[in-house]
Enzyme design. Structure first.
Site, PDB file in Angstrom:
ATOM      1  N   GLY A  51     173.250  22.515  86.946  1.00 23.76           N
ATOM      2  CA  GLY A  51     174.598  22.418  86.335  1.00 23.76           C
ATOM      3  C   GLY A  51     174.994  23.548  85.637  1.00 23.76           C
ATOM      4  N   TYR A  83     178.796  26.135  97.885  1.00 20.56           N
ATOM      5  CA  TYR A  83     179.724  24.884  98.485  1.00 20.56           C
ATOM      6  C   TYR A  83     180.793  25.598  98.960  1.00 20.56           C
ATOM      7  CZ  TYR A  83     176.431  23.049  94.956  1.00 20.56           C
ATOM      8  OH  TYR A  83     175.317  22.548  94.503  1.00 20.56           O
ATOM      9  N   ARG A  90     187.036  23.906  98.309  1.00 17.59           N
ATOM     10  CA  ARG A  90     187.158  23.756  96.962  1.00 17.59           C
ATOM     11  C   ARG A  90     188.279  23.914  96.123  1.00 17.59           C
ATOM     12  NH1 ARG A  90     184.530  26.413  93.350  1.00 17.59           N
ATOM     13  NH2 ARG A  90     183.205  24.678  92.441  1.00 17.59           N
ATOM     14  N   GLU A  97     166.869  23.122  89.371  1.00 12.66           N
ATOM     15  CA  GLU A  97     167.098  23.288  90.561  1.00 12.66           C
ATOM     16  C   GLU A  97     168.351  23.778  90.666  1.00 12.66           C
ATOM     17  OE1 GLU A  97     165.709  18.902  91.511  1.00 12.66           O
ATOM     18  OE2 GLU A  97     167.932  19.094  90.928  1.00 12.66           O
ATOM     19  N   PRO A  98     168.700  25.076  90.584  1.00 11.90           N
ATOM     20  CA  PRO A  98     169.937  25.721  90.545  1.00 11.90           C
ATOM     21  C   PRO A  98     170.551  25.891  92.021  1.00 11.90           C
ATOM     22  CG  PRO A  98     168.526  27.412  90.012  1.00 11.90           C
ATOM     23  CD  PRO A  98     167.690  25.966  89.985  1.00 11.90           C
ATOM     24  N   TYR A 115     188.672  20.282  94.498  1.00  8.11           N
ATOM     25  CA  TYR A 115     187.962  20.252  93.033  1.00  8.11           C
ATOM     26  C   TYR A 115     189.036  21.015  92.142  1.00  8.11           C
ATOM     27  CZ  TYR A 115     183.391  19.519  95.073  1.00  8.11           C
ATOM     28  OH  TYR A 115     182.137  19.106  95.527  1.00  8.11           O
ATOM     29  N   CYS A 154     197.661  22.620 109.472  1.00  7.99           N
ATOM     30  CA  CYS A 154     198.651  21.681 109.240  1.00  7.99           C
ATOM     31  C   CYS A 154     198.632  20.450 108.241  1.00  7.99           C
ATOM     32  CB  CYS A 154     199.205  21.181 110.736  1.00  7.99           C
ATOM     33  SG  CYS A 154     199.699  22.520 111.796  1.00  7.99           S
ATOM     34  N   GLU A 155     198.444  20.957 107.111  1.00 10.55           N
ATOM     35  CA  GLU A 155     198.215  20.222 105.878  1.00 10.55           C
ATOM     36  C   GLU A 155     198.647  20.927 104.635  1.00 10.55           C
ATOM     37  OE1 GLU A 155     196.745  17.026 105.577  1.00 10.55           O
ATOM     38  OE2 GLU A 155     195.700  16.769 107.536  1.00 10.55           O
TER      39      GLU A 155
END
Ligand SMILES: *Cc1c(COP(=O)(O)O)cnc(C)c1O
Length: 410
Positions: free
Chosen positions: A218, A356, A298, A259-260, A302, A328-329
């Site tokens: 995190g 990510y 992302r 665990e990065p 997010y 097409c969005e």
């Protein structure tokens, strides 16, 4: 990396394309290990899901990192990269007992995050050492999509259920060798994290045969100027002190694990795309690029901010743009962003595109997923080819079951 390097890569390999700078990955790895150099046994397991190219896994292996995995496929990728199964931890959520057993039989450390599987696994395999994922119910970040420690989270076993865990352990005779937590993807505040660590230490005292305590990840990295960044050095100092004193109390030199994912690879990545069209409307100038949320989701998923630079014209006069995709969005990467003047055909670079980004890419709109490049020792290495039309069709089964409608006789 220099703008000229990025431009040359876009010219040689085409666009869109992901580029990763190995030097940045190495320096982040060293920064983290240095912050904890007073810990006798430190173990960093790189979270594969952030960026899972085999070349990246090989780089992590060469640095001495293990792997943190969430699917049997990630485990197999790690093994394909030459990582020893004993150097891999499996931290899935919601996967089947069968998958956990399969991964365990490969010699990988299992981390279990629910009571049902713990009881079933312990009953069948009492001799296999198991790590337990605890939910300390601490919200380390502000964004509910990426904080997983809260009370209703699907992750981990609640600390309020410790008595039930202990009963299962006693009844099955299983061996708990690790305690784990992962409170989410944004440690804004070192003290909040230390608070959660205290809960983990308290939990650990219930288990007599621990080898390690895994504090998850995190760590926050800056995405734009002025962003808060986890102060790793301060964090390292504080947690080291506390961890070492806990080990004394526990009576054993435990391994301190992390665990990065994002911390190691985010800033090493660049996503290069070409501007197809500059379109002026009554209120906005759009720069439309040859990509969309099929390649980089992302910003839409997010609300993440990724800096965008015009590498074709880095010194140009700055103007305001909305950068959008070709899907097409509504696929807006950025609104009202100050970028050096864009001409059609220019190459733009998205920063922080290591974590990510490619790993969340899809084929939506039947587009190909991009190529990936590793920039290592001042040289561009192709580590994934751009997809081709064959990749879109190879698993589709062509059926011949429809009759053509014939025109009614006139
Ligand atoms: C995703 C994940 C990580 C990595 O998180 P980052 O924010 O990318 O560092 C670590 N541990 C577990 C269990 C995860 O699911």
């Amino acid at each position: 990396m220099e703008n000229t390097n990025l431009l040359a890569i876009a010219e040689e390999f085409g666009s869109p394309v992901y580029v990763y700078d190995s030097k940045k990955i190495v320096s982040q790895y060293e920064r983290l290990t240095n912050a904890f150099k007073q810990v006798k046994h430190l173990k960093l397991n790189y979270a594969v899901k952030a960026l899972s190219n085999i070349a990246i896994l090989k780089l992590m292996n060469s640095l001495g990192a293990g792997l943190d995995t969430v699917s049997i496929q990630e485990v197999k990728l790690g093994i394909a990269a030459g990582v020893a199964p004993s150097n891999i931890i499996f931290t899935p959520n919601g996967v089947s007992l069968e998958e956990i057993e399969q991964v365990s039989s490969m010699g990988v450390q299992i981390n279990i995050d629910n009571l049902s599987i713990l009881e079933q696994f312990g009953t069948k395999h009492p001799n296999v050492p198991v790590c337990i994922r605890i939910n300390p119910h601490v919200m380390a970040g502000g964004n509910s999509k990426i904080s997983v420690g809260h009370i209703d989270s699907k992750f981990g076993i609640s600390i309020h259920q410790i008595p039930h865990i202990l009963r299962i352990v006693e009844n099955t005779g299983m061996n708990i060798n690790g305690i784990h937590m992962h409170t989410g993807s944004d440690i804004l505040d070192v003290d909040v994290f230390l608070y959660a660590s205290e809960i983990l230490f308290e939990t650990a005292k219930n288990f007599k045969n621990l080898d390690f305590i895994d504090f998850g990840s995190g760590f926050k990295v800056p995405y734009k100027e002025g962003d808060i960044e986890t102060n790793i050095e301060e964090f390292g100092k504080k947690l080291t002190k506390r961890f070492n004193s806990f080990c004394k109390e526990y009576g054993k030199e435990l391994i301190l694990g992390f665990e990065p994912g994002k911390f190691l690879v985010s800033e090493a990545g660049y996503f290069l795309a070409k501007v197809n069209v500059v379109k002026q409307t009554t209120s906005t100038v759009f720069a439309g690029i040859d990509s969309g949320f099929n390649h980089l989701i992302r910003p839409m998923f997010y609300n993440s901010h990724h800096e965008i630079i015009n590498v074709s014209n880095p010194k140009g006069r700055e103007r305001f743009y909305s950068v959008v995709g070709y899907i097409c969005e509504t696929d807006t990467f950025a609104t009202n962003r100050r970028i050096s003047e864009i001409t059609e055909g220019d190459v733009v670079a998205f920063k922080n595109a290591g974590a990510y980004c490619f790993s969340m890419a899809s084929n939506y709109n039947s587009r190909f997923r991009p190529a990936e490049i590793l920039w290592h020792n001042n040289k561009a290495h192709l580590i994934r080819k751009r997809e081709t039309f064959e990749d879109l069709t190879k698993n589709q089964v062509d059926v011949d079951i429809f009759e053509t409608v014939t025109e009614a006789a006139s």
